[in-house]
Design an enzyme around this catalytic site. Structure first.
Site, PDB file in Angstrom:
ATOM      1  CB  SER A 158      -1.134  -0.065   1.261  1.00  0.00           C
ATOM      2  OG  SER A 158      -1.796   0.975   1.036  1.00  0.00           O
ATOM      3  CG  ASP A 182      -3.878  -2.937  -4.044  1.00  0.00           C
ATOM      4  OD1 ASP A 182      -4.081  -3.007  -5.216  1.00  0.00           O
ATOM      5  OD2 ASP A 182      -5.072  -2.848  -3.280  1.00  0.00           O
ATOM      6  CG  HIS A 252      -5.753  -2.116   0.228  1.00  0.00           C
ATOM      7  ND1 HIS A 252      -5.247  -1.775  -0.946  1.00  0.00           N
ATOM      8  CD2 HIS A 252      -5.060  -1.209   1.105  1.00  0.00           C
ATOM      9  CE1 HIS A 252      -4.088  -0.829  -0.737  1.00  0.00           C
ATOM     10  NE2 HIS A 252      -4.069  -0.445   0.524  1.00  0.00           N
TER      11      HIS A 252
END
Length: 448
Positions: A158, A182, A252
């Site tokens: 992330s 991601d 996510h």
């Protein structure tokens, strides 16, 4: 309780306490600290095969005094993302063990929880630059002590993916590899390449997308971008807000769990280079001649057999589908049909495989298929499990015609090719007559 027994228990307690004090753990903050806001402080926790269960905080300026840290070994940095509650990531210990199983390496967990733990996401975003500056300085010190930037791998989750990108850019793109799981989308969606992860940040950049329509970043940002289930909604994740926290984080977080599964070799996630997920589902991108003899890219740690080709191609999009749960892998077949029917029909194909005990079904409905006189059609059939050997196959073409006469559809040939197991024989059948919406079964034959 006798004094002797009390002293024994006290000794055991002190011994255990002493053992714990020898280990340095990831910063664990409570929600109150996250609510009040934290100031950036970066720690490096070292793990090697010699201390997998006991992290050691590595001093930034005197790391050469740590006997477990060898700058001549490959070094992997694991960089977490936004931590709104302040709790440690649940996957840290797991990824440390799996990385250590790949090769003898230094594993450095970048603990920037003080900085990432903040209810104000914008503050955490601002702290990514400071974190990157801190780690860049450490890597430069490593290089002075004889470390090779070629052997440095940054794995960022992330916001951590952009931290890795900033580090790589500050080092002139000379680090060996960056893996982005991601990469965060909010505040980075319209950012220039200098303000986010991009392919120039390392010698090789691979990215996995699982939540592009929410917390993840859209587009292509590596030499290869893997898109699980198109990079959007993941199977098994909640579809409504009533599921609570899981509704927001499931898609996510799936990037981490897919990568862990790939590291563990529990699942083989083969990806197919393609221009779009819809083209992939339509069976238009099921061959990887460009990558011969290595075949299609597989998500995971070792990308060496595809690396040179990917660097030559530039930026490659690669797609795969998964199941909702471990081991995530689907079993895929390429289905080639040659039809010879008098009337044009539109429909979807339902394919079933039997091995005597079990049956698997795949409904190929990514789009309506056109069946007409002497037409060759290629399909992708995916199943949640694998059965072998296949003793019987059934086929049904559903057209939606429920009131009129059933038209006949003649198949001159059906050929079914296993994609994940190319050593297994192709299965064929010739000259089959079936009616629309009616199922026909047959025993597969060796292909001519």
């Amino acid at each position: 309780m006798s004094l002797w027994r009390f002293l024994i228990l006290l000794s055991i307690f002190m011994l255990c306490k002493g053992e714990d004090s020898d280990c340095d753990n990831f910063t664990d903050l409570d929600f109150h600290e996250s609510f009040m806001g934290t100031y950036l402080y970066v720690r490096l926790l070292l793990y090697t095969r010699a201390n997998l269960e006991c992290g050691q905080e590595l001093p930034h300026h005197s790391f050469t005094q740590e006997p477990l840290f060898n700058v001549t070994r490959p070094t992997t940095f694991v960089i977490h993302g936004y931590r709104p509650t302040g709790a440690p990531p649940i996957w840290i210990n797991h990824i440390v063990h799996l990385l250590a199983a790949q090769k003898d390496m230094n594993i450095l967990v970048v603990d920037w929880n003080r900085g990432a733990a903040n209810l104000n996401y914008f503050t955490a975003v601002a702290n990514t630059r400071g974190t990157a500056v801190n780690i860049t300085g450490f890597i430069e010190s490593m290089e002075k002590e004889g470390a090779s930037l070629d052997s440095i791998h940054l794995i960022g989750v992330s916001l951590g993916a952009h931290v890795a990108g900033f580090i790589g850019a500050m080092l002139g793109g000379r680090v060996g590899r960056i893996t982005g799981l991601d990469p965060a989308g909010p505040m980075f969606a319209s950012a220039s390449p200098e303000e986010r992860l991009d392919p120039t940040d390392a010698q090789f950049v691979d990215v996995l997308h699982t939540d592009m329509n929410s917390f993840g970043l859209r587009g292509t940002h590596g030499h290869i971008d893997f898109y699980a289930n198109g990079g959007l909604d993941q199977p098994g994740c909640p579809k409504t807000i009533f599921s609570g926290k899981s509704y927001f984080v499931c898609d996510h977080q799936r990037s981490v769990f897919l990568y862990l599964c790939a590291l563990n070799h529990t699942c083989k996630l083969t990806a197919y280079p393609c221009s779009s997920y819809s083209d992939f589902l339509s069976g238009q991108c099921l061959q990887c001649e460009t990558f011969k003899p290595a075949s299609c890219p597989v998500l995971g740690y070792d990308m060496s057999q595809w690396r040179d080709t990917l660097l030559r191609l530039g930026q490659t999009r690669a797609y795969f589908s998964t199941t909702a749960e471990l081991p995530y892998s689907k079993t895929s077949y390429r289905v080639d049909l040659v039809t010879w029917n008098q009337f044009l029909r539109w429909g979807v194909v339902i394919l079933r495989l039997y091995n005597g005990k079990n049956v698997l079904e795949s409904q190929i409905d990514s789009k309506l298929l056109r069946f007409e006189q002497y037409t060759s059609t290629r399909l992708l059939a995916q199943f949640d499990e694998e059965i072998y050997p296949i003793q019987k196959i059934s086929l049904r073409i559903v057209t939606g015609n429920v009131i009129g006469p059933r038209y006949k559809i003649r198949l001159l040939r059906i050929r079914i090719t296993p994609l994940e197991n190319p050593s297994r024989p192709l299965m064929c059948r010739y000259d089959i007559m079936l009616e629309e919406n009616a199922e026909v079964s047959f025993k597969p034959l060796p292909c001519d």
